[in-house]
Design a protein around this motif. Structure first.
Motif, PDB file in Angstrom:
ATOM      1  N   THR A 134      31.536  29.617  31.895  1.00  0.00           N
ATOM      2  CA  THR A 134      32.499  29.220  30.863  1.00  0.00           C
ATOM      3  C   THR A 134      33.866  29.874  31.038  1.00  0.00           C
ATOM      4  OG1 THR A 134      31.698  30.949  29.379  1.00  0.00           O
ATOM      5  CG2 THR A 134      30.674  28.784  29.161  1.00  0.00           C
ATOM      6  N   GLY A 135      34.177  30.350  32.246  1.00  0.00           N
ATOM      7  CA  GLY A 135      35.492  30.930  32.504  1.00  0.00           C
ATOM      8  C   GLY A 135      35.712  32.255  31.795  1.00  0.00           C
ATOM      9  N   GLU A 136      34.673  33.078  31.714  1.00  0.00           N
ATOM     10  CA  GLU A 136      34.742  34.329  30.971  1.00  0.00           C
ATOM     11  C   GLU A 136      35.879  35.246  31.407  1.00  0.00           C
ATOM     12  OE1 GLU A 136      32.032  32.835  32.138  1.00  0.00           O
ATOM     13  OE2 GLU A 136      30.213  33.497  31.131  1.00  0.00           O
ATOM     14  N   PHE A 137      36.198  35.282  32.689  1.00  0.00           N
ATOM     15  CA  PHE A 137      37.237  36.186  33.184  1.00  0.00           C
ATOM     16  C   PHE A 137      38.524  35.464  33.554  1.00  0.00           C
ATOM     17  CE2 PHE A 137      34.347  39.893  34.805  1.00  0.00           C
ATOM     18  CZ  PHE A 137      34.142  40.277  33.491  1.00  0.00           C
ATOM     19  N   GLU A 138      38.632  34.179  33.263  1.00  0.00           N
ATOM     20  CA  GLU A 138      39.811  33.444  33.693  1.00  0.00           C
ATOM     21  C   GLU A 138      41.091  33.897  32.976  1.00  0.00           C
ATOM     22  OE1 GLU A 138      41.609  30.776  32.009  1.00  0.00           O
ATOM     23  OE2 GLU A 138      40.464  30.924  30.180  1.00  0.00           O
ATOM     24  N   ALA A 139      40.978  34.648  31.902  1.00  0.00           N
ATOM     25  CA  ALA A 139      42.143  35.204  31.210  1.00  0.00           C
ATOM     26  C   ALA A 139      42.150  36.727  31.355  1.00  0.00           C
ATOM     27  CB  ALA A 139      42.132  34.796  29.743  1.00  0.00           C
ATOM     28  N   MET A 140      41.871  37.201  32.542  1.00  0.00           N
ATOM     29  CA  MET A 140      41.724  38.632  32.808  1.00  0.00           C
ATOM     30  C   MET A 140      42.959  39.425  32.418  1.00  0.00           C
ATOM     31  SD  MET A 140      39.820  41.114  33.704  1.00  0.00           S
ATOM     32  CE  MET A 140      38.365  40.183  34.085  1.00  0.00           C
ATOM     33  N   ARG A 141      44.147  38.825  32.517  1.00  0.00           N
ATOM     34  CA  ARG A 141      45.377  39.548  32.178  1.00  0.00           C
ATOM     35  C   ARG A 141      45.406  39.975  30.715  1.00  0.00           C
ATOM     36  NH1 ARG A 141      49.721  35.725  35.143  1.00  0.00           N
ATOM     37  NH2 ARG A 141      48.028  34.270  34.893  1.00  0.00           N
ATOM     38  N   ARG A 142      44.641  39.296  29.891  1.00  0.00           N
ATOM     39  CA  ARG A 142      44.597  39.640  28.469  1.00  0.00           C
ATOM     40  C   ARG A 142      43.372  40.484  28.128  1.00  0.00           C
ATOM     41  NH1 ARG A 142      46.483  34.303  28.474  1.00  0.00           N
ATOM     42  NH2 ARG A 142      44.463  33.423  27.962  1.00  0.00           N
ATOM     43  N   MET A 143      42.639  40.920  29.157  1.00  0.00           N
ATOM     44  CA  MET A 143      41.439  41.716  28.940  1.00  0.00           C
ATOM     45  C   MET A 143      41.695  43.158  29.374  1.00  0.00           C
ATOM     46  SD  MET A 143      38.673  38.905  30.263  1.00  0.00           S
ATOM     47  CE  MET A 143      37.209  39.708  29.632  1.00  0.00           C
ATOM     48  N   GLU A 144      40.794  44.005  29.006  1.00  0.00           N
ATOM     49  CA  GLU A 144      40.868  45.416  29.378  1.00  0.00           C
ATOM     50  C   GLU A 144      39.916  45.703  30.531  1.00  0.00           C
ATOM     51  OE1 GLU A 144      42.914  47.682  27.933  1.00  0.00           O
ATOM     52  OE2 GLU A 144      43.726  46.101  26.648  1.00  0.00           O
ATOM     53  N   SER A 145      40.171  46.785  31.229  1.00  0.00           N
ATOM     54  CA  SER A 145      39.302  47.221  32.316  1.00  0.00           C
ATOM     55  C   SER A 145      37.876  47.459  31.824  1.00  0.00           C
ATOM     56  CB  SER A 145      39.867  48.487  32.946  1.00  0.00           C
ATOM     57  OG  SER A 145      39.045  48.938  33.982  1.00  0.00           O
ATOM     58  N   SER A 146      37.729  47.809  30.564  1.00  0.00           N
ATOM     59  CA  SER A 146      36.403  48.065  30.002  1.00  0.00           C
ATOM     60  C   SER A 146      35.515  46.822  30.014  1.00  0.00           C
ATOM     61  CB  SER A 146      36.520  48.621  28.584  1.00  0.00           C
ATOM     62  OG  SER A 146      37.191  47.696  27.745  1.00  0.00           O
ATOM     63  N   ALA A 147      36.097  45.624  30.006  1.00  0.00           N
ATOM     64  CA  ALA A 147      35.299  44.394  30.113  1.00  0.00           C
ATOM     65  C   ALA A 147      34.626  44.329  31.477  1.00  0.00           C
ATOM     66  CB  ALA A 147      36.168  43.157  29.883  1.00  0.00           C
ATOM     67  N   VAL A 148      35.320  44.770  32.506  1.00  0.00           N
ATOM     68  CA  VAL A 148      34.759  44.814  33.852  1.00  0.00           C
ATOM     69  C   VAL A 148      33.680  45.887  33.917  1.00  0.00           C
ATOM     70  CG1 VAL A 148      35.267  45.224  36.297  1.00  0.00           C
ATOM     71  CG2 VAL A 148      36.837  43.865  34.902  1.00  0.00           C
ATOM     72  N   THR A 149      33.928  47.024  33.284  1.00  0.00           N
ATOM     73  CA  THR A 149      32.928  48.089  33.242  1.00  0.00           C
ATOM     74  C   THR A 149      31.634  47.577  32.618  1.00  0.00           C
ATOM     75  OG1 THR A 149      34.703  49.710  32.948  1.00  0.00           O
ATOM     76  CG2 THR A 149      32.454  50.454  32.481  1.00  0.00           C
ATOM     77  N   SER A 150      31.739  46.897  31.495  1.00  0.00           N
ATOM     78  CA  SER A 150      30.555  46.345  30.816  1.00  0.00           C
ATOM     79  C   SER A 150      29.818  45.373  31.720  1.00  0.00           C
ATOM     80  CB  SER A 150      30.960  45.649  29.520  1.00  0.00           C
ATOM     81  OG  SER A 150      31.501  46.575  28.620  1.00  0.00           O
ATOM     82  N   PHE A 151      30.570  44.528  32.403  1.00  0.00           N
ATOM     83  CA  PHE A 151      29.974  43.564  33.324  1.00  0.00           C
ATOM     84  C   PHE A 151      29.211  44.284  34.438  1.00  0.00           C
ATOM     85  CE2 PHE A 151      30.103  41.024  37.185  1.00  0.00           C
ATOM     86  CZ  PHE A 151      29.589  39.809  36.744  1.00  0.00           C
ATOM     87  N   LEU A 152      29.850  45.275  35.047  1.00  0.00           N
ATOM     88  CA  LEU A 152      29.214  46.013  36.146  1.00  0.00           C
ATOM     89  C   LEU A 152      27.963  46.745  35.670  1.00  0.00           C
ATOM     90  CD1 LEU A 152      32.393  47.459  37.927  1.00  0.00           C
ATOM     91  CD2 LEU A 152      30.944  45.560  38.700  1.00  0.00           C
ATOM     92  N   LEU A 153      28.000  47.302  34.487  1.00  0.00           N
ATOM     93  CA  LEU A 153      26.823  47.995  33.958  1.00  0.00           C
ATOM     94  C   LEU A 153      25.691  47.014  33.658  1.00  0.00           C
ATOM     95  CD1 LEU A 153      28.550  50.569  31.582  1.00  0.00           C
ATOM     96  CD2 LEU A 153      27.261  51.086  33.677  1.00  0.00           C
ATOM     97  N   GLN A 154      26.044  45.857  33.143  1.00  0.00           N
ATOM     98  CA  GLN A 154      25.036  44.867  32.776  1.00  0.00           C
ATOM     99  C   GLN A 154      24.273  44.329  33.981  1.00  0.00           C
ATOM    100  OE1 GLN A 154      26.562  41.543  30.558  1.00  0.00           O
ATOM    101  NE2 GLN A 154      24.574  40.555  30.423  1.00  0.00           N
ATOM    102  N   TRP A 155      24.963  44.123  35.107  1.00  0.00           N
ATOM    103  CA  TRP A 155      24.344  43.444  36.245  1.00  0.00           C
ATOM    104  C   TRP A 155      23.987  44.361  37.412  1.00  0.00           C
ATOM    105  CZ3 TRP A 155      22.160  39.215  35.126  1.00  0.00           C
ATOM    106  CH2 TRP A 155      22.652  38.470  34.042  1.00  0.00           C
ATOM    107  N   LYS A 156      24.127  45.655  37.237  1.00  0.00           N
ATOM    108  CA  LYS A 156      23.791  46.562  38.343  1.00  0.00           C
ATOM    109  C   LYS A 156      22.278  46.553  38.570  1.00  0.00           C
ATOM    110  CE  LYS A 156      23.260  51.001  36.048  1.00  0.00           C
ATOM    111  NZ  LYS A 156      23.682  52.389  36.022  1.00  0.00           N
ATOM    112  N   PRO A 157      21.851  46.810  39.796  1.00  0.00           N
ATOM    113  CA  PRO A 157      20.412  46.801  40.076  1.00  0.00           C
ATOM    114  C   PRO A 157      19.709  47.978  39.401  1.00  0.00           C
ATOM    115  CG  PRO A 157      21.685  47.384  42.047  1.00  0.00           C
ATOM    116  CD  PRO A 157      22.663  47.059  40.974  1.00  0.00           C
ATOM    117  N   ALA A 158      18.472  47.750  39.043  1.00  0.00           N
ATOM    118  CA  ALA A 158      17.653  48.845  38.489  1.00  0.00           C
ATOM    119  C   ALA A 158      17.325  49.799  39.623  1.00  0.00           C
ATOM    120  CB  ALA A 158      16.387  48.277  37.860  1.00  0.00           C
ATOM    121  N   LYS A 159      17.436  51.067  39.360  1.00  0.00           N
ATOM    122  CA  LYS A 159      17.162  52.064  40.403  1.00  0.00           C
ATOM    123  C   LYS A 159      15.752  52.611  40.237  1.00  0.00           C
ATOM    124  CE  LYS A 159      21.260  51.997  42.252  1.00  0.00           C
ATOM    125  NZ  LYS A 159      21.627  51.735  43.555  1.00  0.00           N
TER     126      LYS A 159
END
Length: 159
Positions: A134-159
Protein backbone atom coordinates in the motif's frame (compact mmCIF):
# COMPACT_ATOMS: atom_id res chain seq x y z
CA UNK A 1 28.37 51.80 4.11
CA UNK A 2 28.62 48.49 5.95
CA UNK A 3 24.90 47.76 5.50
CA UNK A 4 25.16 48.52 1.77
CA UNK A 5 28.14 46.17 1.42
CA UNK A 6 26.18 43.33 3.10
CA UNK A 7 23.12 43.90 0.93
CA UNK A 8 25.20 43.92 -2.24
CA UNK A 9 27.09 40.76 -1.30
CA UNK A 10 24.00 38.81 -0.26
CA UNK A 11 23.16 37.66 -3.82
CA UNK A 12 26.78 36.62 -4.35
CA UNK A 13 26.77 34.59 -1.15
CA UNK A 14 23.49 32.94 -2.17
CA UNK A 15 24.94 31.94 -5.54
CA UNK A 16 28.05 30.49 -3.87
CA UNK A 17 25.98 28.54 -1.35
CA UNK A 18 23.84 27.05 -4.12
CA UNK A 19 26.93 26.20 -6.18
CA UNK A 20 28.66 24.40 -3.34
CA UNK A 21 25.63 22.79 -1.68
CA UNK A 22 23.96 21.47 -4.83
CA UNK A 23 26.42 18.59 -5.40
CA UNK A 24 25.78 17.37 -1.86
CA UNK A 25 22.01 17.01 -2.37
CA UNK A 26 20.75 13.54 -1.66
CA UNK A 27 19.18 13.21 -5.11
CA UNK A 28 22.66 13.32 -6.62
CA UNK A 29 23.67 10.14 -4.75
CA UNK A 30 23.75 6.95 -6.77
CA UNK A 31 22.11 4.24 -4.67
CA UNK A 32 20.42 2.04 -7.23
CA UNK A 33 22.67 0.24 -9.73
CA UNK A 34 21.59 -0.12 -13.34
CA UNK A 35 18.29 -1.98 -13.79
CA UNK A 36 20.08 -4.81 -15.62
CA UNK A 37 21.93 -5.76 -12.41
CA UNK A 38 18.81 -6.56 -10.37
CA UNK A 39 18.62 -10.31 -10.99
CA UNK A 40 22.29 -10.96 -10.28
CA UNK A 41 22.24 -8.65 -7.24
CA UNK A 42 19.24 -10.51 -5.80
CA UNK A 43 20.94 -13.87 -6.40
CA UNK A 44 24.12 -12.63 -4.69
CA UNK A 45 22.07 -11.20 -1.82
CA UNK A 46 20.27 -14.50 -1.31
CA UNK A 47 23.57 -16.38 -1.33
CA UNK A 48 24.99 -14.04 1.31
CA UNK A 49 21.80 -14.25 3.39
CA UNK A 50 21.90 -18.05 3.37
CA UNK A 51 25.53 -18.07 4.47
CA UNK A 52 24.99 -15.49 7.24
CA UNK A 53 21.42 -16.39 8.31
CA UNK A 54 20.11 -12.93 7.55
CA UNK A 55 16.97 -11.69 5.87
CA UNK A 56 17.06 -9.89 2.54
CA UNK A 57 15.48 -6.49 2.03
CA UNK A 58 14.65 -5.73 -1.59
CA UNK A 59 14.46 -1.95 -1.92
CA UNK A 60 12.58 -1.06 -5.12
CA UNK A 61 13.19 2.52 -6.25
CA UNK A 62 15.26 4.85 -8.38
CA UNK A 63 18.01 7.42 -7.98
CA UNK A 64 15.60 10.16 -9.12
CA UNK A 65 13.26 9.43 -6.18
CA UNK A 66 13.68 11.78 -3.23
CA UNK A 67 11.80 9.47 -0.87
CA UNK A 68 14.11 6.61 -1.90
CA UNK A 69 17.09 8.78 -1.09
CA UNK A 70 15.66 9.58 2.35
CA UNK A 71 14.99 5.90 3.04
CA UNK A 72 18.62 5.08 2.25
CA UNK A 73 19.80 7.87 4.56
CA UNK A 74 17.56 6.47 7.31
CA UNK A 75 18.83 2.92 6.69
CA UNK A 76 22.37 4.14 7.27
CA UNK A 77 21.87 6.61 10.11
CA UNK A 78 23.66 5.74 13.39
CA UNK A 79 20.52 4.29 14.98
CA UNK A 80 19.63 1.96 12.12
CA UNK A 81 22.89 1.01 10.43
CA UNK A 82 23.99 -1.58 13.05
CA UNK A 83 20.50 -3.11 13.07
CA UNK A 84 20.48 -3.27 9.27
CA UNK A 85 23.98 -4.70 8.94
CA UNK A 86 23.59 -7.36 11.64
CA UNK A 87 20.23 -8.69 10.41
CA UNK A 88 19.82 -7.96 6.71
CA UNK A 89 21.33 -8.04 3.27
CA UNK A 90 20.10 -4.93 1.47
CA UNK A 91 19.55 -5.20 -2.29
CA UNK A 92 18.59 -2.10 -4.27
CA UNK A 93 16.38 -2.86 -7.27
CA UNK A 94 16.31 -0.04 -9.82
CA UNK A 95 12.85 0.29 -11.34
CA UNK A 96 13.80 3.07 -13.74
CA UNK A 97 10.87 5.46 -13.87
CA UNK A 98 8.53 2.65 -12.78
CA UNK A 99 9.12 0.94 -16.14
CA UNK A 100 12.00 -1.44 -15.35
CA UNK A 101 12.15 -4.70 -13.38
CA UNK A 102 8.37 -4.82 -13.22
CA UNK A 103 8.44 -8.63 -13.35
CA UNK A 104 10.68 -8.74 -10.27
CA UNK A 105 8.32 -6.41 -8.42
CA UNK A 106 5.38 -8.64 -9.41
CA UNK A 107 7.23 -11.75 -8.29
CA UNK A 108 7.65 -10.25 -4.83
CA UNK A 109 4.12 -8.79 -4.78
CA UNK A 110 5.26 -5.16 -4.81
CA UNK A 111 2.77 -2.96 -6.70
CA UNK A 112 4.97 -0.25 -8.22
CA UNK A 113 1.89 1.80 -9.09
CA UNK A 114 1.51 2.51 -5.35
CA UNK A 115 4.85 4.37 -5.42
CA UNK A 116 8.46 3.93 -4.38
CA UNK A 117 10.38 3.25 -2.31
CA UNK A 118 8.75 -0.10 -1.79
CA UNK A 119 10.25 -2.94 0.19
CA UNK A 120 10.02 -6.71 0.26
CA UNK A 121 11.57 -8.87 2.96
CA UNK A 122 12.77 -12.39 2.19
CA UNK A 123 14.04 -15.03 4.55
CA UNK A 124 17.48 -16.54 4.06
CA UNK A 125 16.02 -19.10 1.62
CA UNK A 126 14.28 -16.50 -0.55
CA UNK A 127 10.76 -17.03 0.82
CA UNK A 128 8.70 -13.84 0.76
CA UNK A 129 7.91 -12.74 4.32
CA UNK A 130 6.54 -9.27 3.62
CA UNK A 131 5.91 -6.86 0.80
CA UNK A 132 4.71 -3.28 0.94
CA UNK A 133 1.43 -3.39 -0.90
CA UNK A 134 0.00 0.00 0.00
CA UNK A 135 2.95 2.37 -0.50
CA UNK A 136 3.81 2.53 3.20
CA UNK A 137 7.17 4.25 2.63
CA UNK A 138 6.37 6.21 -0.52
CA UNK A 139 6.14 9.42 1.56
CA UNK A 140 9.41 8.79 3.40
CA UNK A 141 10.32 12.50 3.39
CA UNK A 142 7.45 13.09 5.80
CA UNK A 143 8.43 10.18 8.06
CA UNK A 144 10.98 9.85 10.81
CA UNK A 145 13.97 7.52 10.99
CA UNK A 146 12.15 5.72 13.81
CA UNK A 147 9.67 4.31 11.25
CA UNK A 148 12.59 2.53 9.60
CA UNK A 149 13.82 1.35 13.00
CA UNK A 150 10.40 -0.17 13.74
CA UNK A 151 10.37 -1.86 10.35
CA UNK A 152 13.85 -3.33 10.85
CA UNK A 153 12.97 -4.60 14.32
CA UNK A 154 9.72 -6.14 13.12
CA UNK A 155 11.24 -8.14 10.25
CA UNK A 156 14.66 -9.10 11.61
CA UNK A 157 15.36 -12.84 11.80
CA UNK A 158 14.88 -14.65 15.09
CA UNK A 159 18.23 -15.48 16.61
Amino acid sequence: MRLRFNLLTLPLVAVLVVAFVRPARSADRIIYPGPEQAKSDIAAGLKTAAATHKHVILDFGGNWCGDCQVLDIYFHDPGNKPLLESNYVLVHVNVGHLDQNEEIAERYQVPLKKGVPALAVLDEHGKLLYSQRTGEFEAMRRMESSAVTSFLLQWKPAK
